[in-house]
Write a protein that holds these residues in place. Structure first.
Motif, PDB file in Angstrom:
ATOM      1  N   LEU A 154       0.828  -1.206   0.000  1.00 51.64           N
ATOM      2  CA  LEU A 154       0.000   0.000   0.000  1.00 51.64           C
ATOM      3  C   LEU A 154       0.862   1.257   0.000  1.00 51.64           C
ATOM      4  O   LEU A 154       0.433   2.308  -0.487  1.00 51.64           O
ATOM      5  CB  LEU A 154      -0.950  -0.004   1.197  1.00 51.64           C
ATOM      6  CG  LEU A 154      -2.082  -1.047   1.153  1.00 51.64           C
ATOM      7  CD1 LEU A 154      -3.068  -0.824   2.287  1.00 51.64           C
ATOM      8  CD2 LEU A 154      -2.814  -1.006  -0.192  1.00 51.64           C
ATOM      9  N   ASN A 155       2.069   1.155   0.522  1.00 52.22           N
ATOM     10  CA  ASN A 155       3.011   2.272   0.445  1.00 52.22           C
ATOM     11  C   ASN A 155       3.402   2.544  -1.011  1.00 52.22           C
ATOM     12  O   ASN A 155       3.406   3.688  -1.479  1.00 52.22           O
ATOM     13  CB  ASN A 155       4.250   1.956   1.287  1.00 52.22           C
ATOM     14  CG  ASN A 155       5.255   3.088   1.280  1.00 52.22           C
ATOM     15  OD1 ASN A 155       4.901   4.250   1.369  1.00 52.22           O
ATOM     16  ND2 ASN A 155       6.519   2.745   1.146  1.00 52.22           N
ATOM     17  N   ILE A 156       3.700   1.460  -1.735  1.00 50.69           N
ATOM     18  CA  ILE A 156       4.043   1.600  -3.165  1.00 50.69           C
ATOM     19  C   ILE A 156       2.839   2.115  -3.955  1.00 50.69           C
ATOM     20  O   ILE A 156       2.974   2.991  -4.818  1.00 50.69           O
ATOM     21  CB  ILE A 156       4.515   0.240  -3.725  1.00 50.69           C
ATOM     22  CG1 ILE A 156       5.847  -0.158  -3.090  1.00 50.69           C
ATOM     23  CG2 ILE A 156       4.650   0.294  -5.253  1.00 50.69           C
ATOM     24  CD1 ILE A 156       6.307  -1.570  -3.436  1.00 50.69           C
ATOM     25  N   LEU A 157       1.656   1.575  -3.654  1.00 52.55           N
ATOM     26  CA  LEU A 157       0.438   1.996  -4.352  1.00 52.55           C
ATOM     27  C   LEU A 157       0.141   3.472  -4.087  1.00 52.55           C
ATOM     28  O   LEU A 157      -0.247   4.214  -5.005  1.00 52.55           O
ATOM     29  CB  LEU A 157      -0.742   1.128  -3.915  1.00 52.55           C
ATOM     30  CG  LEU A 157      -2.094   1.417  -4.564  1.00 52.55           C
ATOM     31  CD1 LEU A 157      -2.015   1.262  -6.080  1.00 52.55           C
ATOM     32  CD2 LEU A 157      -3.167   0.477  -4.001  1.00 52.55           C
ATOM     33  N   THR A 158       0.318   3.925  -2.843  1.00 49.93           N
ATOM     34  CA  THR A 158       0.108   5.340  -2.506  1.00 49.93           C
ATOM     35  C   THR A 158       1.044   6.232  -3.302  1.00 49.93           C
ATOM     36  O   THR A 158       0.628   7.267  -3.851  1.00 49.93           O
ATOM     37  CB  THR A 158       0.327   5.567  -1.002  1.00 49.93           C
ATOM     38  OG1 THR A 158      -0.594   4.785  -0.249  1.00 49.93           O
ATOM     39  CG2 THR A 158       0.130   7.038  -0.643  1.00 49.93           C
ATOM     40  N   ASN A 159       2.315   5.851  -3.387  1.00 45.73           N
ATOM     41  CA  ASN A 159       3.289   6.647  -4.148  1.00 45.73           C
ATOM     42  C   ASN A 159       2.927   6.709  -5.634  1.00 45.73           C
ATOM     43  O   ASN A 159       3.073   7.757  -6.274  1.00 45.73           O
ATOM     44  CB  ASN A 159       4.686   6.050  -3.981  1.00 45.73           C
ATOM     45  CG  ASN A 159       5.240   6.247  -2.588  1.00 45.73           C
ATOM     46  OD1 ASN A 159       4.836   7.160  -1.877  1.00 45.73           O
ATOM     47  ND2 ASN A 159       6.156   5.388  -2.179  1.00 45.73           N
ATOM     48  N   ALA A 160       2.442   5.598  -6.169  1.00 42.21           N
ATOM     49  CA  ALA A 160       2.063   5.557  -7.581  1.00 42.21           C
ATOM     50  C   ALA A 160       0.857   6.459  -7.850  1.00 42.21           C
ATOM     51  O   ALA A 160       0.826   7.204  -8.838  1.00 42.21           O
ATOM     52  CB  ALA A 160       1.754   4.123  -7.997  1.00 42.21           C
TER      53      ALA A 160
END
Length: 310
Positions: free
Chosen positions: A184-190
């Protein structure tokens, strides 16, 4: 419960049939047709699940196509939310759920103030930037949902029946007010990247609240004990590295992008539109690669409980 499609439900069905067939051989059930058992397996998920593909795969299982006698298997689809009552009273002997119960019935309503404004702006889940009451809102929704799940299963599971539940979890030492799973950290950044490029609106980002709660073993155990219908026979927390077999960072980033897209694309397309998925995938690959370059972990934590109805 939350069967989905793919290898998980197939592996479970194969294992159940194999175990019961072995027991039948030990008890020599083949010599007495009246002792030969029938296994009735209910496959539950939301109505949008691809039941056609699921049953096609189930009926092609090698263990069910053999010539020798195996326990008769009857499969039934039970579409609906597992937060509702789905089966007649006292009919289930064994309930299994794998990586489904972290999904909430809805996003927490407390994530909006009285004016209807989002209080977790710029985030799609709990983060270090979130207000303290964001974590409380997510935990409260999970407590209500998981309690409801237990109450529904209490009606349906026979006395002394079992439930084996595995859900996406987090380690006990993590801080529930700030901890965020790596995916979810990667998804938030994307998603944030797409916003800065003007491809999605700020208001849409602010109102995106991922309807999951990643609970610890202690939080789940506390809810089970408070509800009181089931006895905890076993519980455990395990941690593994996602894509640990992939050495090349770029190749692993592509794998992680597909991994994140698999569980998020339906929600993302519903919230932002189908057109954004292709663009999002490229951003996921990029930010997954950045995540790996900084040597951040890609750990997946699972919490498992074996419960018996009192």
């Amino acid at each position: 419960m939350g069967c989905g499609v793919g290898p998980v439900p197939l592996a479970l069905v194969s294992l159940v049939v194999e175990i019961i067939e072995k027991k039948c051989n030990e008890l020599k059930c083949k010599e007495d047709l009246h002792q030969e058992p029938t296994i009735q397996i209910y496959m539950n998920d939301l109505p949008s699940n691809d039941y056609k593909l699921l049953f096609k795969d189930l009926l092609n299982l090698e263990i069910l196509k053999r010539d020798e006698v195996v326990p008769l298997c009857l499969f039934k689809a039970v579409p609906g939310s597992f937060y509702d009552t789905l089966f007649p009273l006292n009919t289930l002997h064994f309930v299994h759920s794998s990586y489904a119960l972290h999904w909430l019935s809805q996003e927490p309503m407390e994530l909006y103030n009285k004016q209807g404004e989002a209080i977790n702006k710029g985030n799609i889940y709990i983060s270090e930037k979130s207000e303290e009451n964001v974590a409380k809102a997510y935990l409260g929704q999970f407590q209500r949902d998981f309690t409801q799940f237990l109450k529904c299963r209490t009606k349906e599971v026979v006395s002394k029946g079992f439930m084996l539940l595995t859900t996406r979890g987090r380690q006990s030492l993590t801080n529930s007010s700030t901890w965020q799973p790596f995916e979810l950290n990667i998804l938030t950044n994307a998603i944030t990247c797409l916003f800065h490029e003007g491809l999605i609106k700020e208001e849409s980002v602010d109102k995106m609240n991922f309807p999951v709660y990643i609970a610890s073993e202690e939080e789940i155990g506390s809810i089970i004990k408070k509800e009181g219908s089931f006895e905890i026979k076993y519980s455990n927390t395990t941690v593994n590295e996602v894509g640990s077999e992939i050495v090349d960072k770029w190749e692993k980033a592509q794998f992680l992008a597909k991994y994140i897209g698999a569980f998020s694309k339906s929600l993302i397309s519903h919230h932002f539109g189908q057109h954004i998925l292709h663009l999002l995938h490229h951003k996921l690959v990029y930010h997954a690669f950045q995540h790996l370059l900084h040597a951040f972990p890609t750990q997946n934590c699972a919490v498992t409980f074996l419960l018996q109805k009192r």
